[in-house]
Design a protein around this motif. Structure first.
Motif, PDB file in Angstrom:
ATOM      1  N   SER A 115      -6.870   6.175   1.296  1.00  0.00           N
ATOM      2  CA  SER A 115      -5.758   5.396   0.763  1.00  0.00           C
ATOM      3  C   SER A 115      -4.665   6.343   0.267  1.00  0.00           C
ATOM      4  O   SER A 115      -4.937   7.278  -0.493  1.00  0.00           O
ATOM      5  CB  SER A 115      -6.219   4.494  -0.384  1.00  0.00           C
ATOM      6  N   PHE A 116      -3.447   6.058   0.677  1.00  0.00           N
ATOM      7  CA  PHE A 116      -2.291   6.852   0.260  1.00  0.00           C
ATOM      8  C   PHE A 116      -1.486   5.993  -0.718  1.00  0.00           C
ATOM      9  O   PHE A 116      -0.688   5.149  -0.315  1.00  0.00           O
ATOM     10  CB  PHE A 116      -1.439   7.223   1.474  1.00  0.00           C
ATOM     11  N   ALA A 117      -1.741   6.195  -2.031  1.00  0.00           N
ATOM     12  CA  ALA A 117      -1.154   5.316  -3.039  1.00  0.00           C
ATOM     13  C   ALA A 117       0.170   5.825  -3.583  1.00  0.00           C
ATOM     14  O   ALA A 117       0.947   5.052  -4.138  1.00  0.00           O
ATOM     15  CB  ALA A 117      -2.138   5.102  -4.187  1.00  0.00           C
ATOM     16  N   ASN A 118       0.444   7.085  -3.488  1.00  0.00           N
ATOM     17  CA  ASN A 118       1.641   7.656  -4.113  1.00  0.00           C
ATOM     18  C   ASN A 118       2.592   8.291  -3.100  1.00  0.00           C
ATOM     19  O   ASN A 118       3.430   9.114  -3.451  1.00  0.00           O
ATOM     20  CB  ASN A 118       1.234   8.707  -5.152  1.00  0.00           C
ATOM     21  N   THR A 119       2.455   7.902  -1.856  1.00  0.00           N
ATOM     22  CA  THR A 119       3.281   8.496  -0.812  1.00  0.00           C
ATOM     23  C   THR A 119       4.610   7.757  -0.653  1.00  0.00           C
ATOM     24  O   THR A 119       5.682   8.356  -0.693  1.00  0.00           O
ATOM     25  CB  THR A 119       2.512   8.512   0.522  1.00  0.00           C
ATOM     26  N   VAL A 120       4.545   6.438  -0.481  1.00  0.00           N
ATOM     27  CA  VAL A 120       5.742   5.602  -0.376  1.00  0.00           C
ATOM     28  C   VAL A 120       5.803   4.734  -1.629  1.00  0.00           C
ATOM     29  O   VAL A 120       4.836   4.040  -1.958  1.00  0.00           O
ATOM     30  CB  VAL A 120       5.709   4.713   0.884  1.00  0.00           C
ATOM     31  N   SER A 121       6.905   4.782  -2.363  1.00  0.00           N
ATOM     32  CA  SER A 121       7.024   4.094  -3.645  1.00  0.00           C
ATOM     33  C   SER A 121       6.691   2.601  -3.531  1.00  0.00           C
ATOM     34  O   SER A 121       7.267   1.871  -2.719  1.00  0.00           O
ATOM     35  CB  SER A 121       8.454   4.247  -4.175  1.00  0.00           C
ATOM     36  N   GLY A 122       5.724   2.184  -4.366  1.00  0.00           N
ATOM     37  CA  GLY A 122       5.348   0.776  -4.424  1.00  0.00           C
ATOM     38  C   GLY A 122       4.381   0.334  -3.352  1.00  0.00           C
ATOM     39  O   GLY A 122       3.880  -0.791  -3.401  1.00  0.00           O
ATOM     40  N   VAL A 123       4.120   1.196  -2.366  1.00  0.00           N
ATOM     41  CA  VAL A 123       3.282   0.816  -1.231  1.00  0.00           C
ATOM     42  C   VAL A 123       2.019   1.673  -1.193  1.00  0.00           C
ATOM     43  O   VAL A 123       2.076   2.886  -1.418  1.00  0.00           O
ATOM     44  CB  VAL A 123       4.040   0.980   0.104  1.00  0.00           C
ATOM     45  N   THR A 124       0.896   1.030  -0.929  1.00  0.00           N
ATOM     46  CA  THR A 124      -0.350   1.749  -0.671  1.00  0.00           C
ATOM     47  C   THR A 124      -0.772   1.446   0.753  1.00  0.00           C
ATOM     48  O   THR A 124      -0.990   0.281   1.101  1.00  0.00           O
ATOM     49  CB  THR A 124      -1.466   1.317  -1.636  1.00  0.00           C
ATOM     50  N   PHE A 125      -0.843   2.484   1.588  1.00  0.00           N
ATOM     51  CA  PHE A 125      -1.340   2.252   2.945  1.00  0.00           C
ATOM     52  C   PHE A 125      -2.668   2.979   3.100  1.00  0.00           C
ATOM     53  O   PHE A 125      -2.909   4.024   2.488  1.00  0.00           O
ATOM     54  CB  PHE A 125      -0.330   2.662   4.019  1.00  0.00           C
ATOM     55  N   THR A 126      -3.544   2.403   3.907  1.00  0.00           N
ATOM     56  CA  THR A 126      -4.906   2.914   4.076  1.00  0.00           C
ATOM     57  C   THR A 126      -5.160   3.259   5.531  1.00  0.00           C
ATOM     58  O   THR A 126      -4.957   2.419   6.420  1.00  0.00           O
ATOM     59  CB  THR A 126      -5.940   1.879   3.610  1.00  0.00           C
ATOM     60  N   ALA A 127      -5.585   4.501   5.747  1.00  0.00           N
ATOM     61  CA  ALA A 127      -5.946   4.943   7.097  1.00  0.00           C
ATOM     62  C   ALA A 127      -7.327   4.406   7.436  1.00  0.00           C
ATOM     63  O   ALA A 127      -8.293   4.661   6.717  1.00  0.00           O
ATOM     64  CB  ALA A 127      -5.931   6.459   7.171  1.00  0.00           C
ATOM     65  N   VAL A 128      -7.425   3.651   8.512  1.00  0.00           N
ATOM     66  CA  VAL A 128      -8.695   3.059   8.934  1.00  0.00           C
ATOM     67  C   VAL A 128      -9.290   3.842  10.104  1.00  0.00           C
ATOM     68  O   VAL A 128     -10.486   4.111  10.150  1.00  0.00           O
ATOM     69  CB  VAL A 128      -8.501   1.582   9.323  1.00  0.00           C
ATOM     70  N   GLN A 129      -8.414   4.211  11.042  1.00  0.00           N
ATOM     71  CA  GLN A 129      -8.837   5.008  12.189  1.00  0.00           C
ATOM     72  C   GLN A 129      -7.725   5.997  12.542  1.00  0.00           C
ATOM     73  O   GLN A 129      -6.568   5.801  12.175  1.00  0.00           O
ATOM     74  CB  GLN A 129      -9.095   4.120  13.416  1.00  0.00           C
ATOM     75  N   VAL A 130      -8.116   7.029  13.284  1.00  0.00           N
ATOM     76  CA  VAL A 130      -7.110   7.955  13.819  1.00  0.00           C
ATOM     77  C   VAL A 130      -6.278   7.201  14.855  1.00  0.00           C
ATOM     78  O   VAL A 130      -6.816   6.454  15.683  1.00  0.00           O
ATOM     79  CB  VAL A 130      -7.785   9.184  14.460  1.00  0.00           C
ATOM     80  N   THR A 131      -4.962   7.368  14.796  1.00  0.00           N
ATOM     81  CA  THR A 131      -4.070   6.614  15.680  1.00  0.00           C
ATOM     82  C   THR A 131      -3.703   7.413  16.924  1.00  0.00           C
ATOM     83  O   THR A 131      -3.616   8.651  16.895  1.00  0.00           O
ATOM     84  CB  THR A 131      -2.779   6.230  14.938  1.00  0.00           C
ATOM     85  N   ALA A 132      -3.459   6.671  18.002  1.00  0.00           N
ATOM     86  CA  ALA A 132      -2.952   7.292  19.219  1.00  0.00           C
ATOM     87  C   ALA A 132      -1.427   7.269  19.221  1.00  0.00           C
ATOM     88  O   ALA A 132      -0.779   8.118  19.840  1.00  0.00           O
ATOM     89  CB  ALA A 132      -3.491   6.551  20.442  1.00  0.00           C
ATOM     90  N   SER A 133      -0.857   6.293  18.497  1.00  0.00           N
ATOM     91  CA  SER A 133       0.602   6.180  18.369  1.00  0.00           C
ATOM     92  C   SER A 133       0.906   5.630  16.980  1.00  0.00           C
ATOM     93  O   SER A 133       0.044   4.997  16.343  1.00  0.00           O
ATOM     94  CB  SER A 133       1.164   5.257  19.456  1.00  0.00           C
ATOM     95  N   PRO A 134       2.104   5.848  16.450  1.00  0.00           N
ATOM     96  CA  PRO A 134       2.426   5.406  15.089  1.00  0.00           C
ATOM     97  C   PRO A 134       2.294   3.888  14.898  1.00  0.00           C
ATOM     98  O   PRO A 134       2.540   3.112  15.820  1.00  0.00           O
ATOM     99  CB  PRO A 134       3.878   5.859  14.910  1.00  0.00           C
ATOM    100  N   VAL A 135       1.893   3.504  13.693  1.00  0.00           N
ATOM    101  CA  VAL A 135       1.788   2.096  13.298  1.00  0.00           C
ATOM    102  C   VAL A 135       2.957   1.775  12.380  1.00  0.00           C
ATOM    103  O   VAL A 135       3.251   2.533  11.451  1.00  0.00           O
ATOM    104  CB  VAL A 135       0.445   1.833  12.574  1.00  0.00           C
TER     105      VAL A 135
END
Length: 478
Positions: A254-274
């Motif tokens: 979980s990336f909680a402090n990367t984008v202000s106000g947003v927490t995004f969670t890496a579930v799998q390695v990506t082949a292209s950006p989400v």
């Protein structure tokens, strides 16, 4: 209760028991009225309890319309949540960004060399576990700041399973388990959390030694066998990603402090950006308004039902004509009909499509409300939650103040409950006095009729004797 068993006064055929029962029943009639009154008061207590619960629900619904978070809800969307999911806190500004995941966070894992024989004692000494970071080539260990090493004492009789149990109970930030196969037993260790800062180092000091982790404690005998030949089966690692092409990392997925106000969670390695997007969530505001309208209608309908008069039967409901209940309904209606200057666009609920119907219920014009939200969300918010005071106070703020007053420790419901509970106590006292009065009355009747029965029995016997004597005299004179 006293009873009277005589079949009749002086055996004259009068049913004294039935007569006494009828008189006692007449005396008991006021007690039946008291029971009816008790049932009515008890029912009223229950009815006002229901009203209190519904007013409390209305208060909660109004609170959501006075809260900042109730108006700052946002929605998040991921173009592929199987790879990256996201959430955002209320008030986050609308935004979009792309995330590519290169690797997931990992926890460090190690395995000792196989120990033989199975179940044998390992050797006495001390096991030390430290949490920190491995870095460099060759790798060196740096203990985490403020993280003291944990020393675990091992006795000469401890088996590998005993050492694992002690590690698990030590709070060292590492879990231990035993793997057994044909080659022997292995001690498996794993960090409790992921990330490069959650790596660990195991070192030992055998009994008699003084320097933990020294070369003397890495041979192939005794407790040193836990270190000698051990392997790292998985290194501690941070999750690696890029946001709009910029590299970022996190000790967890979980990336909680990367984008202000947003927490995004890496579930799998990506082949292209989400693609991640954040937008205002008007549906949350709409739901809060619907909940408020439903809560108001629930209490309004209950009061209407409790105070109605049936012209067909000519009977009123439980609280028909109860002035305090009507006053409660009037207070609530006045609150929802109030006007505010807190908004320069909307002053009344009707201005945004919330209107009062016949009977007092509120109805929502979804189209008109949606237009107000889309065109003037800020003014809609001000109409409900303005805190400027006076005439500028928001409508939801006024409703919240009204319900808070009604529910307070010295408010409407507490006062009503106190008066009804007092009525119950008085009713009980009257009932006890009434029962005592009826019992005393019955005892007096039994005593009087018993005395009358005795007296009449004597008179009957005397009458029979006199009649006999008269008969005898008549015969002798003939």
């Amino acid at each position: 209760m006293a009873t009277f068993s005589s079949v009749g006064v002086g055996t004259g055929g009068l049913d004294s028991a039935a007569l006494i029962k009828k008189m006692v029943d007449l005396e008991r009639e006021p007690l039946a009225k008291l029971e009816t009154q008790k049932a009515i008061v008890t029912t009223k207590i229950s009815a006002f309890g229901q009203m209190k619960s519904l007013v409390s629900a209305l208060s909660d619904a109004a609170s959501k319309l006075t809260s900042v978070t109730g108006w700052n809800a946002v929605s998040t969307n991921s173009s592929d949540s199987k790879y990256v999911s996201a959430t955002a806190v209320g008030g986050t500004l609308p935004t979009t960004f792309s995330v590519a995941v290169q690797s997931l966070a990992k926890a460090q894992s190690t395995a000792s060399a196989a120990l033989m024989p199975l179940g044998a004692a390992v050797g006495a000494g001390t096991v030390r576990l430290e949490v920190g970071r491995w870095s460099g080539t060759p790798e060196s260990f740096t203990p985490g700041a403020g993280k003291a090493p944990v020393d675990i004492e091992v006795s000469a009789s401890d088996k590998l399973s005993d050492i694992a149990s002690k590690i698990n109970g030590s709070g060292a930030g590492v879990t231990a388990s035993i793997l057994s196969d044909a080659s022997g037993e292995r001690l498996l260790l794993r960090s409790k959390v992921t990330g490069e800062e959650a790596g660990f180092r195991l070192s030992v000091m055998e009994g008699g030694d003084t320097d933990i982790g020294s070369a003397a404690n890495t041979d192939a005998s005794g407790l040193s066998r836990l270190v000698n030949g051990s392997t790292v089966t998985q290194s501690a690692a941070d999750a690696k990603a890029t946001v709009n092409g910029i590299a970022v990392s996190s000790g967890t997925n979980s990336f909680a402090n990367t984008v202000s106000g947003v927490t995004f969670t890496a579930v799998q390695v990506t082949a292209s950006p989400v693609e991640i997007s954040v937008a205002k969530d008007t549906s949350a505001v709409s739901s809060n308004i619907d909940a408020f309208v439903s809560a108001y209608n629930a209490i309004n309908q209950l009061i209407n039902e409790a105070t109605k008069f049936d012209t067909t039967t000519g009977k009123g409901a439980l609280l028909q004509g109860d002035s305090t209940t009507i006053a409660l309904q009037s207070a609530l209606r006045s609150a929802v009909q109030s006007v505010t200057t807190g908004s320069s666009v909307f002053q009344r609920l009707a201005d945004v499509g919330i209107t009062q119907q016949r009977g007092g219920d509120l109805a929502v014009d979804k189209t008109k409300l949606a237009k107000a939200m889309n065109d003037n969300m800020e003014e809609l918010k001000n109409m409900f939650r303005s805190t400027e005071g006076g005439s500028a106070e928001g409508i939801a703020v006024k409703i919240k103040a009204t319900t808070t007053s009604l529910l307070s420790g010295d408010g409407f419901f507490k006062s009503k409950d106190n008066s009804l509970q007092l009525a119950l106590k008085r009713n009980e006292a009257d009932r006890v006095r009434g029962e005592a009065r009826v019992d005393a009355f019955e005892k007096r009747l039994n005593a009087r009729y018993s005395a009358l029965d005795t007296q009449m029995s004597k008179l009957t016997a005397l009458n029979a004797y006199v009649a006999q004597q008269v008969t005898t005299w008549n015969k002798s004179s003939g």
